[in-house]
Design a protein around this motif. Sequence first.
Motif, short mmCIF file in Angstrom:
data_model
loop_
_atom_site.label_atom_id
_atom_site.label_comp_id
_atom_site.label_asym_id
_atom_site.label_seq_id
_atom_site.Cartn_x
_atom_site.Cartn_y
_atom_site.Cartn_z
N LEU A 34 30.66 35.85 17.49
CA LEU A 34 30.79 36.36 16.13
C LEU A 34 32.25 36.56 15.77
O LEU A 34 32.67 36.28 14.64
N ASP A 35 33.03 37.04 16.71
CA ASP A 35 34.47 37.22 16.48
C ASP A 35 35.16 35.91 16.11
O ASP A 35 36.06 35.88 15.28
N ALA A 36 34.73 34.84 16.78
CA ALA A 36 35.39 33.54 16.60
C ALA A 36 34.96 32.80 15.34
O ALA A 36 35.61 31.84 14.93
N ALA A 37 33.85 33.22 14.73
CA ALA A 37 33.29 32.49 13.59
C ALA A 37 34.24 32.49 12.40
O ALA A 37 34.92 33.49 12.13
N ARG A 45 30.04 33.03 4.22
CA ARG A 45 30.30 34.42 4.62
C ARG A 45 30.37 34.52 6.14
O ARG A 45 29.41 34.88 6.81
N GLN A 46 31.52 34.19 6.68
CA GLN A 46 31.82 34.33 8.11
C GLN A 46 33.26 34.77 8.26
O GLN A 46 34.12 34.37 7.48
N PRO A 47 33.51 35.59 9.29
CA PRO A 47 32.55 36.15 10.24
C PRO A 47 31.76 37.31 9.64
O PRO A 47 32.26 38.01 8.75
N ARG A 48 30.54 37.51 10.11
CA ARG A 48 29.77 38.69 9.73
C ARG A 48 30.37 39.89 10.47
O ARG A 48 30.68 39.80 11.65
N VAL A 49 30.49 40.98 9.76
CA VAL A 49 31.12 42.17 10.34
C VAL A 49 30.13 43.33 10.30
O VAL A 49 29.86 43.90 9.24
N PRO A 50 29.55 43.72 11.44
CA PRO A 50 28.63 44.86 11.46
C PRO A 50 29.34 46.14 11.05
O PRO A 50 30.49 46.38 11.43
N ALA A 51 28.64 46.97 10.29
CA ALA A 51 29.23 48.22 9.83
C ALA A 51 29.55 49.15 10.99
O ALA A 51 30.50 49.94 10.92
N SER A 52 28.78 49.05 12.08
CA SER A 52 29.00 49.92 13.23
C SER A 52 29.99 49.35 14.23
O SER A 52 30.29 49.99 15.25
N THR A 296 26.01 28.97 12.53
CA THR A 296 27.33 28.37 12.74
C THR A 296 28.17 29.11 13.79
O THR A 296 29.04 28.48 14.42
N PRO A 297 27.99 30.43 14.03
CA PRO A 297 28.78 31.05 15.10
C PRO A 297 28.52 30.45 16.47
O PRO A 297 29.34 30.63 17.38
N ARG A 298 27.41 29.78 16.65
CA ARG A 298 27.09 29.17 17.93
C ARG A 298 27.62 27.75 18.06
O ARG A 298 27.27 27.03 19.00
N ILE A 299 28.47 27.35 17.13
CA ILE A 299 29.16 26.07 17.20
C ILE A 299 30.64 26.36 17.42
O ILE A 299 31.23 27.18 16.70
N SER A 300 31.25 25.68 18.39
CA SER A 300 32.68 25.85 18.60
C SER A 300 33.42 25.57 17.29
O SER A 300 33.10 24.61 16.56
#
Length: 396
Positions: A34-37, A45-52, A296-300
């Motif tokens: 997720l960090d790399a997306a 809308r990437q990367p997704r950023v969890p509120a927590s 898409t986060p699971r694609i390099s």
Amino acid sequence: MPRPTILAYYFPDWHSDPRNTAWFGDGWDEWKLLDAARPRFVGHRQPRVPASGHVDESDPAVAAAEIELAASHGVDGFLVDYYWYDDGPYLSGALDNGLLKAPNRDKVTFALMWANHELVDIFPYTDPADSRARRLKDGAISRPVFEQMVEHIVEAYFRQPHYLTVDGKPWFSLYEIGNFIAGMGGVREAREALDWFRNRVVEAGFPGLHLDAVVWGFGVLPTAVAVDDPATLVTTLGFDSATSYVWIHHADLQSFGFPRGDAGQLREEAFADYERLAKTLPVPFHPNVTVGWDSTPRISQDVPFVRGQYPFLPVFDQTPAEFAAALRRAATFIDDHPTEHPMITINAWNEWTEGSALLPDVANGLGFLEALRAEFGVRAERLAMLGVDGETGETE
């Protein structure tokens, strides 16, 4: 109609696991993906950023906070994606060390959804010239391994007082019927294994086993074992109900735009398939509502994003308002197909790397959870425990 039970799928790859360490290095979890997306198209809308933030789900304090959030917004339980391969459990730390050790664990129920699919290396997918990612684990386990898993499940999970039951029978979902049959060696052998499972549960003091089949309309995953006639197999293997995991399993994604797909169209195609299943299956079918989809986060990030097999699929980024409309669609479906135990599954509580999370993020906040509570409220018998007003949904 009684209020349906709301069950959210829980994906447990947000903590350190020994196999992940061996495969990908110390401290690896899917937060790294997720960090790399990065955005792959305009408006993506990437990367997704969890509120927590990036939390460790195996921490009981983290689990407690999520349980409180779920219970106070109408999530009655988690269907935890459960993995067991030839050498035992995988990703079990979230359940064993987090959810089951949280001080408020009894505020929601939980049950297992055995994710018995082949595990391939999409963490991330790196080689566009190779149509099939390398296999990490075979999901088609043998009968002796199956029995080892069942023994562990009965003793470690079914005996938990807040494990989900239907008429006193522990709930157990099976993700890939075809893969299970392949592992057992045939349909007859699969039925014999499930009969043994049922008997083992009765021996443990329960009135029986509630066996739930996850059914698919389309084989999205490249490693999925297709089942051409789910109605016959549901009867032959003795399932008690059927559910869906995610909308994309019920639509031909080649008919959608790319890279962005229409979430409303996906919803309607999924529910059209649900209508077919409700008419053809011999057991109750419980509909699914999907928050969104973005694998898409699971694609390099240096691999082109082009249409293809998973994870190269269209992105469906649904708004909370669209999600609310889908919840109303599910409520109508339940009214049209009444069952003794109405249920709705939600994909998902925390599928961040597939773009489907009820949990708050910085873009939508509590929007998806608030939509769920607005539509279905909080189950009455939990109100006293939660200190939540059933009419307003506000904490006292």
